[in-house]
Write a protein that holds these residues in place. Structure first.
Motif, PDB file in Angstrom:
ATOM      1  N   ALA A  52      -4.606  24.801   6.541  1.00  8.43           N
ATOM      2  CA  ALA A  52      -4.266  24.458   5.156  1.00  8.43           C
ATOM      3  C   ALA A  52      -3.793  25.729   4.482  1.00  8.43           C
ATOM      4  O   ALA A  52      -3.997  26.837   4.995  1.00  8.43           O
ATOM      5  N   LYS A  53      -3.173  25.584   3.347  1.00  8.74           N
ATOM      6  CA  LYS A  53      -2.627  26.741   2.647  1.00  8.74           C
ATOM      7  C   LYS A  53      -3.706  27.775   2.347  1.00  8.74           C
ATOM      8  O   LYS A  53      -3.453  28.979   2.390  1.00  8.74           O
ATOM      9  N   ASP A  54      -4.914  27.288   2.075  1.00  9.51           N
ATOM     10  CA  ASP A  54      -5.992  28.184   1.668  1.00  9.51           C
ATOM     11  C   ASP A  54      -7.132  28.250   2.679  1.00  9.51           C
ATOM     12  O   ASP A  54      -8.234  28.689   2.354  1.00  9.51           O
ATOM     13  N   LEU A  55      -6.879  27.808   3.931  1.00 11.36           N
ATOM     14  CA  LEU A  55      -7.966  27.746   4.906  1.00 11.36           C
ATOM     15  C   LEU A  55      -7.481  28.117   6.302  1.00 11.36           C
ATOM     16  O   LEU A  55      -6.524  27.541   6.815  1.00 11.36           O
ATOM     17  N   CYS A  56      -8.173  29.072   6.935  1.00 13.25           N
ATOM     18  CA  CYS A  56      -7.850  29.496   8.297  1.00 13.25           C
ATOM     19  C   CYS A  56      -9.127  29.489   9.125  1.00 13.25           C
ATOM     20  O   CYS A  56     -10.167  30.017   8.696  1.00 13.25           O
ATOM     21  N   VAL A  85     -12.027  31.313   6.998  1.00 12.76           N
ATOM     22  CA  VAL A  85     -11.726  32.095   5.793  1.00 12.76           C
ATOM     23  C   VAL A  85     -11.031  31.176   4.802  1.00 12.76           C
ATOM     24  O   VAL A  85     -10.020  30.539   5.126  1.00 12.76           O
ATOM     25  N   ARG A  86     -11.592  31.111   3.621  1.00 11.28           N
ATOM     26  CA  ARG A  86     -11.100  30.213   2.573  1.00 11.28           C
ATOM     27  C   ARG A  86     -10.708  31.021   1.340  1.00 11.28           C
ATOM     28  O   ARG A  86     -11.397  31.958   0.957  1.00 11.28           O
ATOM     29  N   GLU A  87      -9.584  30.692   0.729  1.00 13.82           N
ATOM     30  CA  GLU A  87      -9.213  31.300  -0.541  1.00 13.82           C
ATOM     31  C   GLU A  87      -9.808  30.472  -1.674  1.00 13.82           C
ATOM     32  O   GLU A  87      -9.769  29.245  -1.655  1.00 13.82           O
TER      33      GLU A  87
END
Length: 197
Positions: A52-56, A85-87
């Motif tokens: 996802a854009k904010d999740l790796c 890792v989440r933004e």
């Protein structure tokens, strides 16, 4: 399609630049992003994987050697060694986003859910549940941002913030032999596409 930061393949299509009708997408498909699982040549999930854009996702973890009943519930699997890792809004400077490292650790009393803010790396949050860990993050953000009482009453879904409820993560965890040992877990039918490069 969701593409990873690391060496994105030229075969990955950016649907934002194409007419949805060309791709044969319905209105529902346009609202729901396609879920991809990137795999290496051996067919294994290729980590790290941006889903996802904010999740790796960096690691799915492994089943513990004992007390596996503590590392899942009816809806979620959370094996020790899981790392994502989440933004999210910073709990140091709430005016900007920062990265949060989310980990599941093994302990004699059961899983420890650790969340470490990149803006405060020496002060990780440790809790016995994902909800508790991320609620503490939310409370810190409320405190430094002078949030209203109505905002402070909002509950945060810790498993969602950890990425454990993302369909790609669910699908990958359900592929592991370890999930068969999770007696309370009820497998979920998820729709994902595999991408080998």
């Amino acid at each position: 399609f969701t593409v990873r930061d690391r060496n994105p393949s030229p075969l990955c299509v950016n649907t934002n630049t194409l007419n949805p009708q060309i791709l044969g997408l319905t209105e529902y498909d346009q609202r729901q992003p396609m879920r991809l699982i990137y795999r290496d040549e051996s067919g294994n999930p290729d980590m790290p994987m941006r889903i996802a854009k904010d999740l790796c996702i960096y690691s799915l973890g492994k089943p513990p050697n004992r007390k596996i009943e503590m590392y899942h519930d009816q809806e979620t699997i959370y094996f020790p060694g899981y790392v994502a890792v989440r933004e999210h809004q910073s709990m140091v400077n709430p005016d900007h986003l920062c990265k949060y490292k989310c980990e599941v650790l093994e302990d004699e009393k059961g899983p420890i859910f650790r969340v470490t803010c990149a803006d405060s790396p020496n002060e990780p949050i440790n809790a016995r549940s994902a909800n508790e860990a991320w609620q503490e993050v939310a409370n810190e953000i409320y405190l430094v941002s002078n949030a209203s009482l109505s905002d402070r009453k909002q509950q945060i879904n810790g498993c969602e913030r950890f990425g454990l409820m993302h369909e790609s993560v669910i699908a990958m965890l359900q592929e592991t032999m370890g999930h068969l040992k999770c007696s309370r877990y009820e497998p979920l039918a998820v729709g994902v596409s595999n991408f080998v490069h």
